[in-house]
Write a protein that holds these residues in place. Structure first.
Motif, PDB file in Angstrom:
ATOM      1  N   LYS A  19       0.678  -1.236   0.041  1.00 45.81           N
ATOM      2  CA  LYS A  19       0.173   0.196   0.067  1.00 45.81           C
ATOM      3  C   LYS A  19       0.792   1.361   0.102  1.00 45.81           C
ATOM      4  CE  LYS A  19      -3.514  -0.035   3.030  1.00 45.81           C
ATOM      5  NZ  LYS A  19      -4.195  -0.144   4.190  1.00 45.81           N
ATOM      6  N   SER A  20       2.045   1.216   0.459  1.00 49.88           N
ATOM      7  CA  SER A  20       2.904   2.346   0.771  1.00 49.88           C
ATOM      8  C   SER A  20       4.528   1.803   0.759  1.00 49.88           C
ATOM      9  CB  SER A  20       2.618   3.522   1.802  1.00 49.88           C
ATOM     10  OG  SER A  20       2.689   2.830   3.089  1.00 49.88           O
ATOM     11  N   GLY A  21       5.234   2.389   0.242  1.00 52.43           N
ATOM     12  CA  GLY A  21       6.857   1.844   0.075  1.00 52.43           C
ATOM     13  C   GLY A  21       7.420   2.579   1.386  1.00 52.43           C
ATOM     14  N   PRO A  22       8.665   2.337   1.397  1.00 57.04           N
ATOM     15  CA  PRO A  22       9.613   2.990   2.328  1.00 57.04           C
ATOM     16  C   PRO A  22       9.620   4.451   2.151  1.00 57.04           C
ATOM     17  CG  PRO A  22      10.550   1.032   1.458  1.00 57.04           C
ATOM     18  CD  PRO A  22       9.414   1.422   0.671  1.00 57.04           C
ATOM     19  N   VAL A  23       9.864   5.252   3.048  1.00 58.18           N
ATOM     20  CA  VAL A  23      10.101   6.733   2.939  1.00 58.18           C
ATOM     21  C   VAL A  23      11.147   7.035   2.305  1.00 58.18           C
ATOM     22  CG1 VAL A  23       9.857   8.903   4.098  1.00 58.18           C
ATOM     23  CG2 VAL A  23       8.245   7.162   4.714  1.00 58.18           C
ATOM     24  N   ALA A  24      11.357   7.774   1.345  1.00 59.58           N
ATOM     25  CA  ALA A  24      12.602   8.240   0.865  1.00 59.58           C
ATOM     26  C   ALA A  24      12.945   9.883   0.755  1.00 59.58           C
ATOM     27  CB  ALA A  24      12.812   7.720  -0.647  1.00 59.58           C
ATOM     28  N   GLY A  25      14.035  10.573   0.552  1.00 58.16           N
ATOM     29  CA  GLY A  25      14.254  11.726   0.384  1.00 58.16           C
ATOM     30  C   GLY A  25      15.463  12.102  -0.011  1.00 58.16           C
ATOM     31  N   TRP A  26      15.873  13.363   0.065  1.00 56.29           N
ATOM     32  CA  TRP A  26      17.285  13.731  -0.558  1.00 56.29           C
ATOM     33  C   TRP A  26      17.989  14.321   0.740  1.00 56.29           C
ATOM     34  CZ3 TRP A  26      18.248  13.614  -5.497  1.00 56.29           C
ATOM     35  CH2 TRP A  26      17.268  13.469  -6.380  1.00 56.29           C
ATOM     36  N   ALA A  27      19.325  14.309   0.831  1.00 58.00           N
ATOM     37  CA  ALA A  27      20.097  14.538   1.808  1.00 58.00           C
ATOM     38  C   ALA A  27      21.371  15.098   1.244  1.00 58.00           C
ATOM     39  CB  ALA A  27      20.201  13.346   2.922  1.00 58.00           C
ATOM     40  N   ALA A  28      22.260  15.904   1.846  1.00 54.61           N
ATOM     41  CA  ALA A  28      23.162  16.393   1.527  1.00 54.61           C
ATOM     42  C   ALA A  28      24.260  15.412   1.683  1.00 54.61           C
ATOM     43  CB  ALA A  28      23.715  17.804   2.280  1.00 54.61           C
ATOM     44  N   GLU A  29      25.850  15.618   1.310  1.00 49.55           N
ATOM     45  CA  GLU A  29      26.453  14.503   1.091  1.00 49.55           C
ATOM     46  C   GLU A  29      26.955  14.118   2.563  1.00 49.55           C
ATOM     47  OE1 GLU A  29      31.004  13.328  -0.211  1.00 49.55           O
ATOM     48  OE2 GLU A  29      30.106  15.377  -1.037  1.00 49.55           O
ATOM     49  N   THR A  30      27.131  15.059   3.557  1.00 48.36           N
ATOM     50  CA  THR A  30      27.557  14.763   5.053  1.00 48.36           C
ATOM     51  C   THR A  30      26.333  14.791   5.912  1.00 48.36           C
ATOM     52  OG1 THR A  30      27.997  17.138   5.305  1.00 48.36           O
ATOM     53  CG2 THR A  30      29.989  15.675   4.403  1.00 48.36           C
ATOM     54  N   ALA A  31      25.058  15.098   5.432  1.00 47.57           N
ATOM     55  CA  ALA A  31      24.003  14.964   6.520  1.00 47.57           C
ATOM     56  C   ALA A  31      23.599  13.719   7.014  1.00 47.57           C
ATOM     57  CB  ALA A  31      22.607  15.722   5.786  1.00 47.57           C
ATOM     58  N   ALA A  32      22.974  13.826   8.303  1.00 49.32           N
ATOM     59  CA  ALA A  32      22.468  12.491   8.748  1.00 49.32           C
ATOM     60  C   ALA A  32      21.468  12.155   7.646  1.00 49.32           C
ATOM     61  CB  ALA A  32      21.867  12.821  10.138  1.00 49.32           C
ATOM     62  N   ARG A  33      21.193  10.630   7.893  1.00 43.90           N
ATOM     63  CA  ARG A  33      20.090   9.788   7.181  1.00 43.90           C
ATOM     64  C   ARG A  33      19.209   9.530   8.200  1.00 43.90           C
ATOM     65  NH1 ARG A  33      24.412  11.663   4.033  1.00 43.90           N
ATOM     66  NH2 ARG A  33      23.971  11.060   1.801  1.00 43.90           N
ATOM     67  N   PRO A  34      18.186   9.923   8.646  1.00 41.62           N
ATOM     68  CA  PRO A  34      17.119   9.632   9.314  1.00 41.62           C
ATOM     69  C   PRO A  34      16.482   8.260   8.851  1.00 41.62           C
ATOM     70  CG  PRO A  34      16.224  11.378   8.276  1.00 41.62           C
ATOM     71  CD  PRO A  34      17.803  11.194   7.735  1.00 41.62           C
ATOM     72  N   GLN A  35      16.328   7.335   9.901  1.00 40.66           N
ATOM     73  CA  GLN A  35      15.617   5.848   9.413  1.00 40.66           C
ATOM     74  C   GLN A  35      14.300   6.209   8.980  1.00 40.66           C
ATOM     75  OE1 GLN A  35      15.342   3.265  12.831  1.00 40.66           O
ATOM     76  NE2 GLN A  35      14.447   1.705  11.812  1.00 40.66           N
ATOM     77  N   THR A  36      14.235   5.397   7.586  1.00 38.38           N
ATOM     78  CA  THR A  36      12.812   5.434   7.088  1.00 38.38           C
ATOM     79  C   THR A  36      11.812   4.629   7.796  1.00 38.38           C
ATOM     80  OG1 THR A  36      13.447   3.841   5.440  1.00 38.38           O
ATOM     81  CG2 THR A  36      14.129   5.908   4.874  1.00 38.38           C
ATOM     82  N   ASP A  37      10.434   4.722   7.304  1.00 36.69           N
ATOM     83  CA  ASP A  37       9.461   3.905   7.806  1.00 36.69           C
ATOM     84  C   ASP A  37       9.496   2.639   7.041  1.00 36.69           C
ATOM     85  OD1 ASP A  37       8.571   5.897   9.715  1.00 36.69           O
ATOM     86  OD2 ASP A  37       7.089   6.641   8.122  1.00 36.69           O
TER      87      ASP A  37
END
Length: 415
Positions: free
Chosen positions: A169-187
């Motif tokens: 019904k819905s896939g994992p949340v994705a997004g943009w991030a800078a090269e050294t920025a933190a990557r929050p955990q996706t749903d």
């Protein structure tokens, strides 16, 4: 590999089909001329009743010519049952001979031995004996030709009682991030499980003993021909309006909501803007809205589904350029089109009326799933209707929506 239930891609060149197509084109030209006369009379004052009557007769003639063409096309596409004996395997010939003996005389020893060898149970109490594979495939081919929704939908053959399909019904949340920025955990993705149980569908053709004694009669083909129309009628009704109780669930039986409020597990609809009809001004606009309510990825393989009375109403509509939205088949072997999309005629769709969902549009191969449990069984009954012999024939079929976003409905209502 071609699926046994898929319609064969056969080019139709039979003289009867070409003649029927020519007659259909002539009838449509006469229909257009009479409809133009009617529209002109309406603009001047009111339509002449004689013109209205003539248009109604031409409308009926169009339906008759189209049915005639469809019959010729279906006949030309129908393959011979099972092929020549020398083309069938030894096991197929053995099954066919044993089945023929059972049908003609009631001798079931050969079928019992075959089903015991296959480690399956085949007794009268279990519902009869399996028909040969060629007969089962022929029934499936004929159903595809006769049942409009089956011809459009996806078909799966299963060996168990229920087909279960996970759907994201819905896939994992994705997004943009800078090269050294933190990557929050996706749903995590959200999955739903769709279940399609196969329900029992039956027919009971009758034969005389004289027919069974006639060695020239192909009894496998006779059974396939006797049950196909009965199965197709019941299937067609269930795939559209079935409540899911001891039958497949039809796509009109699901919860329906306005397209603006659509959510997963509901079917979206577009309103015509007028209760029980098309608007007087720009009557084709609701059809345009219906087409573009569907996402582009689904429109590529989309079809309209409606009954012949609704098709007769749509046949009168024109676009802004004055061209008719409905068009007859370009050549024999093709179907009619509406706004460039194929038209499938299903008599189980409701007529145009207040709040009726009379037109469906979508990619039905992705929208609706038909589930066939492998095996068609026949139980011979020479006692219940003497002097006739009854053949209680059963197959198991299920169905339901598998992608709720792949089709939309037109509701004939103000909103």
């Amino acid at each position: 590999m071609t699926h046994p239930f898929s319609a064969p891609e056969t080019k139709v060149t039979a003289p009867e089909a070409n003649e029927a197509h020519f007659d259909l084109m002539l009838a449509f030209e006469a229909y257009k001329a009479t409809n133009e006369q009617r529209l002109g009379e309406i603009e001047r004052r009111a339509a002449d009743p004689l013109t209205q009557e003539k248009l109604a007769r031409l409308d009926a003639a169009l339906d008759s010519q189209k049915a005639r063409l469809d019959a010729h096309v279906a006949k030309s596409r129908r393959p011979a049952l099972g092929g020549a004996p020398e083309q069938r395997s030894g096991a197929a010939l053995e099954h066919g001979d044993a089945f023929s003996a059972y049908v003609r005389t009631g001798e079931s020893g050969g079928l019992k031995a075959l089903e015991a060898k296959a480690l399956s149970v085949g007794s009268g109490a279990d519902g009869g004996y399996l028909v040969p594979a060629e007969t089962e495939h022929e029934i499936g081919r004929r159903l595809t030709q006769l049942s409009p929704i089956r011809a459009l939908a996806s078909v799966r053959t299963i060996g168990s009682g229920t087909y279960k399909k996970p759907f994201m019904k819905s896939g994992p949340v994705a997004g943009w991030a800078a090269e050294t920025a933190a990557r929050p955990q996706t749903d995590s993705p959200v999955l739903a499980e769709l279940a399609f149980p196969a329900m029992e569908l039956y027919a009971m053709p009758a034969a005389t003993q004289a027919l069974l004694d006639n060695a020239q009669v192909n009894l496998e083909e006779w059974i396939a021909g006797e049950v196909d129309s009965a199965f197709a009628d019941q299937e067609g009704a269930a795939f559209v309006n079935g409540d899911g109780v001891a039958k497949p669930k039809g796509f009109l039986a699901y919860t329906k909501v306005a397209e603006s409020a659509w959510t997963w597990d509901k079917v979206g609809y577009v309103a015509s803007g007028v209760s029980g009809g098309f608007p007087a001004t720009n009557p084709s606009d609701p059809l345009v809205d219906l087409v573009y309510a569907l996402k582009g990825g689904y429109r590529q393989n989309a079809s309209f589904v409606l009954n012949r009375r609704t098709q007769a109403a749509v046949r009168k509509l024109k676009d802004e350029s004055g061209d008719y939205l409905w068009a007859p088949p370009a050549v024999a072997g093709q179907g009619a089109s509406l706004m460039g999309f194929p038209v499938a005629e299903s008599e189980d769709m409701p007529d145009i009326a207040a709040d009726a969902f009379s037109i469906a549009f979508g990619d039905f191969r992705r929208f609706y799933l038909v589930v066939d449990r492998a095996g068609v069984r026949v139980l011979r009954d020479p006692y219940s209707a003497k002097p006739y012999v009854l053949f209680y024939t059963t197959k198991r079929v299920g169905g339901g929506i598998q992608d709720f976003d792949a089709a939309k409905l037109l509701k004939f209502a103000a909103s």
